[in-house]
Enzyme design. Structure first.
Site, PDB file in Angstrom:
ATOM      1  N   GLN A  92       0.833  -1.201   0.000  1.00  0.00           N
ATOM      2  CA  GLN A  92       0.000   0.000   0.000  1.00  0.00           C
ATOM      3  C   GLN A  92       0.870   1.255   0.000  1.00  0.00           C
ATOM      4  O   GLN A  92       1.729   1.421   0.862  1.00  0.00           O
ATOM      5  CB  GLN A  92      -0.936   0.044   1.208  1.00  0.00           C
ATOM      6  CG  GLN A  92      -1.925   1.203   1.049  1.00  0.00           C
ATOM      7  CD  GLN A  92      -2.791   1.441   2.265  1.00  0.00           C
ATOM      8  OE1 GLN A  92      -2.289   1.726   3.346  1.00  0.00           O
ATOM      9  NE2 GLN A  92      -4.097   1.354   2.089  1.00  0.00           N
ATOM     10  N   CYS A 116      -6.820   7.034   4.947  1.00  0.00           N
ATOM     11  CA  CYS A 116      -6.162   7.319   6.210  1.00  0.00           C
ATOM     12  C   CYS A 116      -6.499   8.733   6.697  1.00  0.00           C
ATOM     13  O   CYS A 116      -6.253   9.709   5.999  1.00  0.00           O
ATOM     14  CB  CYS A 116      -4.657   7.167   6.059  1.00  0.00           C
ATOM     15  SG  CYS A 116      -3.808   7.573   7.563  1.00  0.00           S
ATOM     16  N   LYS A 122      -7.962   2.036  -1.668  1.00  0.00           N
ATOM     17  CA  LYS A 122      -8.689   1.790  -0.411  1.00  0.00           C
ATOM     18  C   LYS A 122      -9.188   3.121   0.144  1.00  0.00           C
ATOM     19  O   LYS A 122      -8.408   4.042   0.355  1.00  0.00           O
ATOM     20  CB  LYS A 122      -7.777   1.114   0.600  1.00  0.00           C
ATOM     21  CG  LYS A 122      -8.450   0.887   1.951  1.00  0.00           C
ATOM     22  CD  LYS A 122      -7.690  -0.108   2.792  1.00  0.00           C
ATOM     23  CE  LYS A 122      -8.322  -0.313   4.148  1.00  0.00           C
ATOM     24  NZ  LYS A 122      -8.129   0.811   5.059  1.00  0.00           N
ATOM     25  N   ASP A 140     -14.762  -3.903  10.939  1.00  0.00           N
ATOM     26  CA  ASP A 140     -15.362  -4.618  12.076  1.00  0.00           C
ATOM     27  C   ASP A 140     -15.752  -6.061  11.794  1.00  0.00           C
ATOM     28  O   ASP A 140     -16.593  -6.608  12.519  1.00  0.00           O
ATOM     29  CB  ASP A 140     -16.597  -3.864  12.588  1.00  0.00           C
ATOM     30  CG  ASP A 140     -16.206  -2.681  13.458  1.00  0.00           C
ATOM     31  OD1 ASP A 140     -14.997  -2.404  13.554  1.00  0.00           O
ATOM     32  OD2 ASP A 140     -17.099  -2.052  14.026  1.00  0.00           O
ATOM     33  N   GLY A 194      -9.016  -6.505   9.133  1.00  0.00           N
ATOM     34  CA  GLY A 194      -7.814  -5.976   9.774  1.00  0.00           C
ATOM     35  C   GLY A 194      -7.685  -6.487  11.190  1.00  0.00           C
ATOM     36  O   GLY A 194      -7.119  -7.535  11.459  1.00  0.00           O
ATOM     37  N   ARG A 195      -8.300  -5.733  12.129  1.00  0.00           N
ATOM     38  CA  ARG A 195      -8.125  -6.066  13.545  1.00  0.00           C
ATOM     39  C   ARG A 195      -8.656  -7.443  13.898  1.00  0.00           C
ATOM     40  O   ARG A 195      -8.108  -8.117  14.781  1.00  0.00           O
ATOM     41  CB  ARG A 195      -8.789  -4.970  14.391  1.00  0.00           C
ATOM     42  CG  ARG A 195      -8.038  -3.657  14.266  1.00  0.00           C
ATOM     43  CD  ARG A 195      -8.831  -2.499  14.783  1.00  0.00           C
ATOM     44  NE  ARG A 195     -10.019  -2.246  13.965  1.00  0.00           N
ATOM     45  CZ  ARG A 195     -10.947  -1.354  14.258  1.00  0.00           C
ATOM     46  NH1 ARG A 195     -10.821  -0.643  15.351  1.00  0.00           N
ATOM     47  NH2 ARG A 195     -11.981  -1.159  13.464  1.00  0.00           N
TER      48      ARG A 195
HETATM   49  C1  LIG Z   1      -3.614   0.247  14.095  1.00  0.00           C
HETATM   50  C2  LIG Z   1      -4.233   0.499  12.763  1.00  0.00           C
HETATM   51  C3  LIG Z   1      -3.444   0.796  11.666  1.00  0.00           C
HETATM   52  C4  LIG Z   1      -4.003   1.018  10.403  1.00  0.00           C
HETATM   53  N1  LIG Z   1      -3.212   1.255   9.328  1.00  0.00           N
HETATM   54  C5  LIG Z   1      -3.749   1.425   8.096  1.00  0.00           C
HETATM   55  C6  LIG Z   1      -2.915   1.610   6.953  1.00  0.00           C
HETATM   56  O1  LIG Z   1      -1.684   1.613   7.025  1.00  0.00           O
HETATM   57  N2  LIG Z   1      -3.537   1.780   5.756  1.00  0.00           N
HETATM   58  C7  LIG Z   1      -4.912   1.768   5.617  1.00  0.00           C
HETATM   59  O2  LIG Z   1      -5.415   1.910   4.511  1.00  0.00           O
HETATM   60  N3  LIG Z   1      -5.696   1.560   6.675  1.00  0.00           N
HETATM   61  C8  LIG Z   1      -5.151   1.380   7.916  1.00  0.00           C
HETATM   62  N4  LIG Z   1      -5.970   1.136   8.974  1.00  0.00           N
HETATM   63  C9  LIG Z   1      -7.403   0.917   8.740  1.00  0.00           C
HETATM   64  C10 LIG Z   1      -7.677  -0.580   8.497  1.00  0.00           C
HETATM   65  O3  LIG Z   1      -7.050  -1.075   7.347  1.00  0.00           O
HETATM   66  C11 LIG Z   1      -9.162  -0.870   8.371  1.00  0.00           C
HETATM   67  O4  LIG Z   1      -9.698  -0.152   7.296  1.00  0.00           O
HETATM   68  C12 LIG Z   1      -9.939  -0.511   9.627  1.00  0.00           C
HETATM   69  O5  LIG Z   1      -9.234  -0.894  10.793  1.00  0.00           O
HETATM   70  C13 LIG Z   1     -11.323  -1.192   9.652  1.00  0.00           C
HETATM   71  O6  LIG Z   1     -11.194  -2.582   9.480  1.00  0.00           O
HETATM   72  P1  LIG Z   1     -11.099  -3.621  10.717  1.00  0.00           P
HETATM   73  O7  LIG Z   1     -12.251  -3.297  11.651  1.00  0.00           O
HETATM   74  O8  LIG Z   1     -11.223  -4.975  10.068  1.00  0.00           O
HETATM   75  O9  LIG Z   1      -9.778  -3.397  11.397  1.00  0.00           O
HETATM   76  C14 LIG Z   1      -5.417   0.944  10.242  1.00  0.00           C
HETATM   77  C15 LIG Z   1      -6.209   0.654  11.355  1.00  0.00           C
HETATM   78  C16 LIG Z   1      -5.650   0.428  12.595  1.00  0.00           C
HETATM   79  C17 LIG Z   1      -6.530   0.090  13.766  1.00  0.00           C
END
Ligand SMILES: Cc1cc2nc3c(=O)[nH]c(=O)nc-3n(C[C@H](O)[C@H](O)[C@H](O)COP(=O)(O)O)c2cc1C
Length: 367
Positions: free
Chosen positions: A71, A101, A140, A204, A226-227
């Site tokens: 990315q 972001c 994204k 989520d 992600g998380r």
């Molecule tokens: C600690 C952290 C770091 C993240 N870093 C990025 C990143 O580098 N690039 C990006 O597009 N999104 C980033 N995100 C957003 C996640 O990719 C994702 O869109 C968001 O957390 C929602 O998805 P999830 O609930 O499955 O985590 C980050 C989120 C968190 C919590």
């Protein structure tokens, strides 16, 4: 599923998490299985072109770490184009562009979610990248800057027109940060706006049922997690199985969680060296421990380890301490079992919500 010229084994994606989605984590997830495509943390295009050490470390990969997307973030068309070309030249399979972001440092230079506010300029920049490489270029984004500016459907359509291979949508606005329920209707609007390329829903997803609900209710072609992957590295394997068979696999046993955690540490040491790898693992191990049942003894000590032997000492002591919570079959007694995970958009009365997941500290408190 097809992503441009890339054929993926599943429609499940790892979302970039800066500070977390490094090579050891990606390899751990791939070994557990079910993952279609993994993405690196976001990388500054200019730093990459300058061969900045940190940027190069972020894109470090290995033959087992395939297929991989890197990315990029940035707002200078020439830099983004050149960085995409460089990534293609070193064998990266796909390039993703960060348009979601919300961190000030990224938006200030016109990257991240600032890109969602200037459709024409963004489409031009993306076209330059698409024309410069043969590998898929994806974007994204969030739903928009705020509730009044839900630009994602228009932006996604404009990007599809200039040739992106897929669009990833986090179902929240920039203003929402990470709070509030994921807006499935908003993701649906993006999926409906775009023809001919997959739209991947995100946000989520912490259980296989949540992934299915997102797919069913938004019409998106895949789900990015992600998380949820940090809580549960088995989520891709279990979701894929559930989507294919309708059967929910049981949660991994404690012993399996410990095995995968130890493997993750080994990979961390391989990639970052023993001391640095162990120090980095201080923030990783507690994620595994969230599903261990009572784990305060473990969490207190694991944040001090600097070597593999110290880690195993902590683990051994913890295993003994944890025995007091087990029944005669070696299982956690029901009152010590962790509550089930529930996605924000699947909350039912009476079911405990997941614990807060830390988001990066910095100029703003949210991503
Ligand atoms: C600690 C952290 C770091 C993240 N870093 C990025 C990143 O580098 N690039 C990006 O597009 N999104 C980033 N995100 C957003 C996640 O990719 C994702 O869109 C968001 O957390 C929602 O998805 P999830 O609930 O499955 O985590 C980050 C989120 C968190 C919590």
């Amino acid at each position: 599923m097809q992503l441009g010229s890339l054929n993926l084994q599943s429609n499940l994606f790892l979302s970039p998490l800066a500070g977390y989605t490094n090579l050891p984590f990606r390899l751990t997830l791939r070994e557990v299985g079910g993952l279609g495509l993994a993405t690196t943390d976001l990388v500054n295009a200019r730093s990459l072109l300058e061969k900045n050490h940190k940027a190069l470390k972020l894109i470090e990969s290995s033959p087992a770490d395939r297929p991989l997307a890197v990315q990029l973030f940035g707002s200078v068309p020439e830099e983004m184009r050149e960085a995409a070309g460089y990534l293609e030249s070193i064998g990266v399979q796909s390039v993703d562009i960060n348009m979601g972001c919300p961190v000030r440092k990224v938006c200030r230079v016109g990257g991240g979610s600032a890109m969602m506010t200037e459709l024409d300029k963004t489409a031009k920049l993306v076209k330059g990248m698409v024309d410069a490489v043969k590998i898929p270029v994806t974007a994204k984004m969030r739903l928009g800057w705020d509730e009044q500016n839900l630009t994602a459907p228009d932006l996604a359509r404009a990007l599809a027109d200039v040739g992106v291979a897929a669009v990833f949508v986090h179902g929240r606005t920039r203003q929402q940060g990470f709070s509030g329920t994921i807006n499935l209707t908003g993701i649906r609007a993006v999926a409906e706006a775009v023809k001919g390329i997959p739209v991947i829903g995100n946000g989520d997803v912490v259980t296989p049922q949540a992934a299915k609900k997102m797919l069913d209710e938004t019409g998106c072609a895949g789900v990015s997690i992600g998380r949820g992957a940090f809580y549960n590295p088995w989520i891709f394997q279990h979701t894929l199985h559930y989507l294919r068979s309708g059967e929910l696999l049981p949660e991994p046993r404690f012993e399996e969680r410990v095995r995968v955690m130890c493997r993750h540490l080994d990979l961390m040491i391989e990639v970052f060296g023993e001391e640095h790898g162990c120090r980095m693992f201080r923030k990783v191990a507690p994620w595994y421990a969230k599903r261990f049942g009572p784990a305060n003894e473990f969490n207190k000590r694991v944040v001090q380890v600097s070597s593999k032997s110290e880690f195993y000492e902590v683990l051994e002591k913890y295993l003994q301490w944890r025995r007091q919570f087990l029944d005669e079959n070696g299982e956690l007694t029901p009152r010590f079992q962790p509550p089930p995970m529930v996605a924000s958009f699947m909350q039912e009365p009476g079911v405990a919500q997941r614990q807060t997941i830390p988001v990066p500290k910095g100029p703003v408190e949210v991503w």
